[in-house]
Design a protein around this motif. Sequence first.
Motif, short mmCIF file in Angstrom:
data_model
loop_
_atom_site.label_atom_id
_atom_site.label_comp_id
_atom_site.label_asym_id
_atom_site.label_seq_id
_atom_site.Cartn_x
_atom_site.Cartn_y
_atom_site.Cartn_z
N HIS A 38 -41.93 -21.20 21.37
CA HIS A 38 -42.53 -21.03 20.11
C HIS A 38 -42.37 -19.50 19.54
CE1 HIS A 38 -46.35 -21.48 17.17
NE2 HIS A 38 -45.32 -20.88 16.69
N ASN A 39 -42.92 -18.90 20.53
CA ASN A 39 -43.02 -17.24 20.15
C ASN A 39 -41.72 -16.76 20.07
OD1 ASN A 39 -45.73 -17.25 20.05
ND2 ASN A 39 -45.83 -16.81 22.27
N GLN A 40 -40.72 -17.11 20.96
CA GLN A 40 -39.35 -16.70 20.87
C GLN A 40 -38.62 -17.11 19.57
OE1 GLN A 40 -37.81 -18.48 24.57
NE2 GLN A 40 -37.85 -16.46 25.58
N SER A 41 -39.01 -18.34 18.98
CA SER A 41 -38.48 -18.74 17.63
C SER A 41 -39.03 -17.76 16.48
CB SER A 41 -38.98 -20.20 17.41
OG SER A 41 -38.38 -21.18 18.29
N TYR A 42 -40.28 -17.63 16.65
CA TYR A 42 -40.79 -16.80 15.72
C TYR A 42 -40.13 -15.33 15.56
CZ TYR A 42 -43.58 -19.71 13.15
OH TYR A 42 -44.15 -20.92 12.56
N LYS A 43 -40.03 -14.88 16.86
CA LYS A 43 -39.44 -13.25 17.09
C LYS A 43 -38.15 -13.22 16.65
CE LYS A 43 -38.97 -9.53 20.45
NZ LYS A 43 -38.00 -8.99 19.50
N CYS A 44 -37.15 -14.25 16.94
CA CYS A 44 -36.04 -14.31 16.36
C CYS A 44 -35.78 -14.23 14.81
CB CYS A 44 -35.19 -15.65 17.00
SG CYS A 44 -33.38 -15.87 16.52
N LEU A 45 -36.57 -15.09 14.34
CA LEU A 45 -36.75 -15.22 12.89
C LEU A 45 -37.12 -13.95 12.21
CD1 LEU A 45 -38.36 -18.32 12.13
CD2 LEU A 45 -36.09 -17.99 11.42
N GLU A 46 -37.95 -13.13 12.83
CA GLU A 46 -38.45 -11.62 12.46
C GLU A 46 -37.37 -10.85 12.47
OE1 GLU A 46 -41.98 -10.78 14.51
OE2 GLU A 46 -43.20 -12.33 13.45
N TYR A 50 -35.48 -13.71 8.87
CA TYR A 50 -35.76 -14.87 8.74
C TYR A 50 -34.40 -15.89 8.17
CZ TYR A 50 -40.38 -13.82 9.13
OH TYR A 50 -41.71 -13.19 9.83
N ASP A 51 -33.25 -15.41 8.85
CA ASP A 51 -31.92 -16.24 8.48
C ASP A 51 -32.04 -17.35 9.88
OD1 ASP A 51 -29.60 -17.33 8.54
OD2 ASP A 51 -28.32 -15.49 8.84
N ARG A 52 -32.29 -18.57 9.22
CA ARG A 52 -32.62 -19.77 10.31
C ARG A 52 -31.36 -20.11 11.01
NH1 ARG A 52 -36.80 -22.74 10.16
NH2 ARG A 52 -35.92 -24.71 10.74
N ASN A 53 -30.03 -19.77 10.44
CA ASN A 53 -28.86 -20.03 11.28
C ASN A 53 -28.61 -19.37 12.54
OD1 ASN A 53 -28.19 -21.86 9.16
ND2 ASN A 53 -27.23 -20.46 7.87
N MET A 54 -29.17 -17.81 12.24
CA MET A 54 -29.17 -17.16 13.61
C MET A 54 -30.09 -17.59 14.67
SD MET A 54 -26.95 -14.71 12.75
CE MET A 54 -27.52 -13.38 13.92
N ALA A 56 -30.77 -20.72 15.63
CA ALA A 56 -30.63 -22.39 15.90
C ALA A 56 -30.68 -22.35 17.27
CB ALA A 56 -29.13 -22.70 15.28
N TRP A 57 -30.32 -21.75 18.02
CA TRP A 57 -30.52 -21.88 19.69
C TRP A 57 -31.91 -21.98 19.94
CZ3 TRP A 57 -32.61 -19.63 23.79
CH2 TRP A 57 -32.24 -20.18 24.97
N TYR A 58 -32.62 -20.91 19.30
CA TYR A 58 -34.37 -21.00 19.79
C TYR A 58 -34.89 -22.25 19.15
CZ TYR A 58 -33.27 -16.24 21.22
OH TYR A 58 -33.15 -15.06 21.72
N PHE A 59 -34.24 -22.86 18.15
CA PHE A 59 -34.99 -23.81 17.57
C PHE A 59 -34.82 -25.06 18.60
CE2 PHE A 59 -34.39 -21.70 13.27
CZ PHE A 59 -35.70 -21.12 13.55
N GLU A 60 -33.57 -25.42 18.81
CA GLU A 60 -33.24 -26.25 19.63
C GLU A 60 -33.70 -26.16 21.17
OE1 GLU A 60 -31.48 -29.82 20.84
OE2 GLU A 60 -31.38 -28.79 18.87
N ASN A 61 -34.08 -25.04 21.44
CA ASN A 61 -34.73 -24.94 23.12
C ASN A 61 -36.21 -25.46 22.58
OD1 ASN A 61 -34.91 -24.13 25.44
ND2 ASN A 61 -36.01 -22.15 24.74
N TYR A 62 -36.93 -24.95 21.58
CA TYR A 62 -38.27 -25.34 21.25
C TYR A 62 -38.42 -26.85 21.17
CZ TYR A 62 -42.83 -25.55 18.83
OH TYR A 62 -43.98 -25.73 18.52
#
Length: 108
Positions: A38-46, A50-54, A56-62
């Motif tokens: 969860h934290n990795q996904s938010y860090k990636c967004l930050e 906040y480009d969700r396409n960048m 995608a791997w973190y979202f899939e992992n979560y």
Amino acid sequence: MFSGVVREPSKTEEERLRFIERTTKLLHDEKNPCTKEHNQSYKCLEDNDYDRNMCAWYFENYKRCKEFWNDIRVQRRRAGIVPNLPPLEEREEIKRQHMERMRSEANK
């Protein structure tokens, strides 16, 4: 009167806030086995404006983490194991066993 308080009240506002943060994090970790993902996904967004396409791997992992632990909950509930979500100290071993099973199935 409630007698479950086992510590002295906080002396300062800062101390009170630190205690709340510490207990909230512990409770969150106990109830959400995917806190790290969860934290990795938010860090990636930050980090990526906040480009969700960048991310995608973190979202899939979560998503996979949540699915895995949901499956564990279901298995334990069906087997009558309480609590349904394993305690923090058992989770690493459960993940290790799962990864070993996956590797052995992939090598067949």
